[in-house]
Design a protein around this motif. Structure first.
Motif, short mmCIF file in Angstrom:
data_model
loop_
_atom_site.label_atom_id
_atom_site.label_comp_id
_atom_site.label_asym_id
_atom_site.label_seq_id
_atom_site.Cartn_x
_atom_site.Cartn_y
_atom_site.Cartn_z
N ASP A 415 0.80 -1.22 0.00
CA ASP A 415 0.00 0.00 0.00
C ASP A 415 0.84 1.27 0.00
O ASP A 415 0.34 2.34 -0.36
CB ASP A 415 -0.96 0.00 1.20
CG ASP A 415 -0.24 -0.08 2.53
OD1 ASP A 415 0.30 -1.16 2.82
OD2 ASP A 415 -0.22 0.93 3.26
N ARG A 416 2.12 1.18 0.36
CA ARG A 416 2.97 2.37 0.29
C ARG A 416 3.18 2.84 -1.15
O ARG A 416 3.46 4.01 -1.39
CB ARG A 416 4.34 2.09 0.95
CG ARG A 416 4.27 1.97 2.46
CD ARG A 416 5.57 1.47 3.05
NE ARG A 416 5.84 0.09 2.65
CZ ARG A 416 6.84 -0.64 3.13
NH1 ARG A 416 7.67 -0.11 4.02
NH2 ARG A 416 7.02 -1.89 2.74
N ASN A 417 3.03 1.92 -2.09
CA ASN A 417 3.17 2.27 -3.51
C ASN A 417 1.89 2.84 -4.11
O ASN A 417 1.89 3.31 -5.24
CB ASN A 417 3.60 1.04 -4.32
CG ASN A 417 4.92 0.47 -3.86
OD1 ASN A 417 4.96 -0.62 -3.31
ND2 ASN A 417 5.99 1.22 -4.05
N ILE A 418 0.79 2.80 -3.35
CA ILE A 418 -0.48 3.38 -3.80
C ILE A 418 -0.54 4.78 -3.19
O ILE A 418 -0.95 4.96 -2.05
CB ILE A 418 -1.67 2.52 -3.36
CG1 ILE A 418 -1.52 1.09 -3.89
CG2 ILE A 418 -2.98 3.13 -3.85
CD1 ILE A 418 -2.55 0.11 -3.34
N VAL A 419 -0.12 5.77 -3.95
CA VAL A 419 0.07 7.10 -3.36
C VAL A 419 -1.17 7.99 -3.48
O VAL A 419 -1.30 8.96 -2.74
CB VAL A 419 1.29 7.80 -3.98
CG1 VAL A 419 2.56 7.05 -3.59
CG2 VAL A 419 1.18 7.92 -5.49
N GLU A 420 -2.07 7.67 -4.39
CA GLU A 420 -3.33 8.40 -4.50
C GLU A 420 -4.43 7.44 -4.93
O GLU A 420 -4.19 6.51 -5.72
CB GLU A 420 -3.25 9.55 -5.52
CG GLU A 420 -2.34 10.69 -5.08
CD GLU A 420 -2.36 11.86 -6.06
OE1 GLU A 420 -1.95 12.96 -5.66
OE2 GLU A 420 -2.77 11.66 -7.22
N VAL A 421 -5.63 7.67 -4.40
CA VAL A 421 -6.79 6.85 -4.74
C VAL A 421 -7.94 7.78 -5.12
O VAL A 421 -8.24 8.73 -4.39
CB VAL A 421 -7.21 5.97 -3.54
CG1 VAL A 421 -8.45 5.14 -3.88
CG2 VAL A 421 -6.06 5.06 -3.10
N TYR A 422 -8.57 7.49 -6.26
CA TYR A 422 -9.68 8.30 -6.76
C TYR A 422 -10.92 7.44 -6.92
O TYR A 422 -10.85 6.31 -7.43
CB TYR A 422 -9.33 8.92 -8.11
CG TYR A 422 -8.25 9.97 -8.05
CD1 TYR A 422 -8.57 11.33 -7.97
CD2 TYR A 422 -6.90 9.61 -8.05
CE1 TYR A 422 -7.57 12.30 -7.90
CE2 TYR A 422 -5.90 10.57 -7.98
CZ TYR A 422 -6.24 11.91 -7.91
OH TYR A 422 -5.25 12.87 -7.83
N VAL A 423 -12.05 7.97 -6.49
CA VAL A 423 -13.34 7.32 -6.70
C VAL A 423 -14.27 8.35 -7.34
O VAL A 423 -14.49 9.44 -6.79
CB VAL A 423 -13.97 6.81 -5.39
CG1 VAL A 423 -15.34 6.19 -5.66
CG2 VAL A 423 -13.05 5.79 -4.73
N ALA A 424 -14.77 8.02 -8.53
CA ALA A 424 -15.64 8.95 -9.29
C ALA A 424 -14.99 10.31 -9.43
O ALA A 424 -15.64 11.35 -9.31
CB ALA A 424 -17.02 9.07 -8.64
N GLY A 425 -13.68 10.31 -9.68
CA GLY A 425 -12.95 11.53 -9.91
C GLY A 425 -12.54 12.29 -8.67
O GLY A 425 -11.77 13.25 -8.75
N ARG A 426 -12.97 11.85 -7.51
CA ARG A 426 -12.62 12.53 -6.26
C ARG A 426 -11.45 11.81 -5.59
O ARG A 426 -11.48 10.59 -5.43
CB ARG A 426 -13.83 12.54 -5.32
CG ARG A 426 -13.54 13.11 -3.94
CD ARG A 426 -14.68 12.83 -2.98
NE ARG A 426 -14.32 13.16 -1.60
CZ ARG A 426 -14.93 12.66 -0.53
NH1 ARG A 426 -15.95 11.82 -0.68
NH2 ARG A 426 -14.54 12.99 0.69
N ARG A 427 -10.44 12.57 -5.20
CA ARG A 427 -9.32 11.96 -4.50
C ARG A 427 -9.72 11.66 -3.06
O ARG A 427 -10.08 12.58 -2.31
CB ARG A 427 -8.10 12.88 -4.52
CG ARG A 427 -6.84 12.18 -3.97
CD ARG A 427 -5.60 13.01 -4.16
NE ARG A 427 -5.65 14.22 -3.34
CZ ARG A 427 -4.69 15.14 -3.32
NH1 ARG A 427 -3.63 15.00 -4.12
NH2 ARG A 427 -4.79 16.20 -2.55
N VAL A 428 -9.67 10.40 -2.69
CA VAL A 428 -10.10 9.99 -1.35
C VAL A 428 -8.93 9.55 -0.48
O VAL A 428 -9.07 9.40 0.73
CB VAL A 428 -11.16 8.87 -1.42
CG1 VAL A 428 -12.46 9.39 -2.03
CG2 VAL A 428 -10.65 7.67 -2.20
N VAL A 429 -7.77 9.31 -1.08
CA VAL A 429 -6.53 9.01 -0.34
C VAL A 429 -5.42 9.81 -1.00
O VAL A 429 -5.24 9.72 -2.22
CB VAL A 429 -6.19 7.52 -0.36
CG1 VAL A 429 -4.83 7.27 0.31
CG2 VAL A 429 -7.26 6.69 0.33
#
Length: 429
Positions: A415-429
């Motif tokens: 998970d350290r390599n997952i630096v940003e998470v988007y759902v329906a265009g919104r950054r949630v992480v």
């Protein structure tokens, strides 16, 4: 209209499972949906707005889809793997799940579940919530609060081999109908209800039939378990003596639809697989759980040959991690282990499990018209992957191709390599 633009490397998959790799793509998102994908972007184009350039070493992939996860079980993660399924349920799972009459406890656990799975890249989750409607609605509220996409189901159980009963037929039906309406009244496009009979051992035929009719009338998903262990298969035949198999119980009660999600599917006959395929139902492969509880090795190639839709599930806390990335690795391991006893067997590849975790999972949840890859018109659920992220076991000390970067992430990333998470265009992480 809110417009976002991402420019950089991108990987997703097609319906046939082939990888689609672009070294320099321009993804334009309007109001959360992918408007277009330009493979030769003109950076001087005045229509390109709110641009995010991916950094060196970063690339874009679709969000992960967890097709089977028990939200209440997170506190039991890592416990009871010296037991097999029935012992684990009796000694760990059922006693723990009775704690969710305490809504303060439920809020604490479910907040952690949603935050943690989002951080691990799960943009869409198909949740088993609680037997109790109030706690199940707490999970729904946390999903909406943190911006995850989810199917959430209040569990139905009017039979249980370990206690006299968990709920009456009337309570189960009344609370399920109320739960569906409560979820729809939230008014969020990210959350949907799912009817959730725990398994054929947890409901009688009368409740199963009524739930099947309710799913059809309300046009909602159904989720349950099937063929998880040989002892479970035998118990189902004993309880439902008029049926020869798990699948027949679900078919005769109307619980098999093109929006039915069946967890595990390890021990199914060719006839059962043909029935599941005929109804357009799907199977969620849970390799970590199947190994931890010693339930068996699910042959994904066999499911594929039967043309059954397949996704991946963490099945926490039967599984030992809420990370779909870990499940992808477990699926690869299980496939290799099967090949040891079948000389002509072709194990799954990293490309196969990538598809199962993204577009395959979307197809399994009957949501592939909205999510799963970067086709224009779909919602932008995406992960920004960075192999040079601080603290990562990976690095970019030498040059790698984009496919090699994906392969390294699947086999050795976290998970350290997952630096940003988007759902329906919104950054949630």
């Amino acid at each position: 209209m809110f417009v976002q633009t991402f420019i950089g490397p991108m990987i997703h998959s097609s319906r046939d499972g082939a990888l689609i790799v672009h070294e320099n793509a321009c993804v334009v998102i309007k109001n959360g949906k992918i408007d277009k994908v330009d493979l030769d972007p003109d950076l001087k184009n005045p229509d390109i707005k709110n641009v995010k350039f991916l950094k060196k070493g970063q690339f874009l992939i679709p969000g992960f889809i967890d097709g089977h996860i028990h939200a209440p079980q997170l506190p039991n993660l890592g416990l009871g793997y010296d037991k097999k399924l029935f012992e684990w349920l009796e000694h760990y799972t059922y006693p723990h799940e009775m704690k969710y009459t305490d809504l303060d406890f439920a809020e604490k656990v479910f907040d952690s579940v949603v935050r943690r799975t989002l951080k691990m890249g799960t943009t869409t989750a198909c949740y088993f919530a609680s037997l109790f409607i109030e706690a199940s609605l707490v999970l729904a509220q946390k999903v909406v609060e943190h911006g995850q996409r989810a199917l959430v189901g209040k569990v139905n159980m009017n039979l249980c081999r370990f206690v006299e009963y968990y709920e009456t037929f009337e309570e189960s039906l009344r609370n399920t109908e109320s739960f569906i309406e409560n979820i729809r009244n939230i008014g969020s496009p990210l959350i949907e209800p799912v009817i959730t009979p725990r398994s054929a051992l947890s409901i009688n035929a009368e409740l199963g039939q009524i739930l099947g009719e309710l799913a059809k009338r309300k046009n909602v998903h159904i989720q349950t378990h099937i063929g998880e262990s040989l002892s479970e298969n035998k118990a189902v035949r004993d309880v439902h003596s008029g049926c020869s198999s798990f699948t027949e119980v679900y078919e005769t009660t109307g619980l098999l639809t093109n929006k039915t999600v069946l967890a595990h599917g390890i021990h199914l006959s060719d006839e059962e697989l043909a029935t599941i395929c005929k109804h357009g139902s799907s199977i969620i492969h849970c390799p970590s759980s199947n190994t931890c509880l010693r339930s068996g090795l699910c042959d994904v190639r066999k499911l594929k040959a039967a043309k059954v839709k397949i996704g991946l599930g963490t099945d926490i806390s039967g599984g030992n991690s809420p990370s779909i990335l870990e499940v992808m690795r477990a699926a690869l391991d299980v496939s290799v282990h099967i090949s040891f006893s079948k000389s002509s067997y072709e194990p799954l590849t990293y490309k196969d499990v990538f598809h199962l975790a993204t577009l395959g999972g979307a197809e399994a949840l009957a949501m592939d018209d909205r999510i799963g890859n970067f086709e224009p018109g779909k919602e932008f659920d995406a992960l920004v992957i960075d192999l040079s992220a601080p603290g990562s076991v990976l690095d970019d000390v030498q040059d790698y191709t984009l496919l090699e970067k994906l392969q390294r992430f699947i086999y050795s990333g976290d998970d350290r390599n997952i630096v940003e998470v988007y759902v329906a265009g919104r950054r949630v992480v």
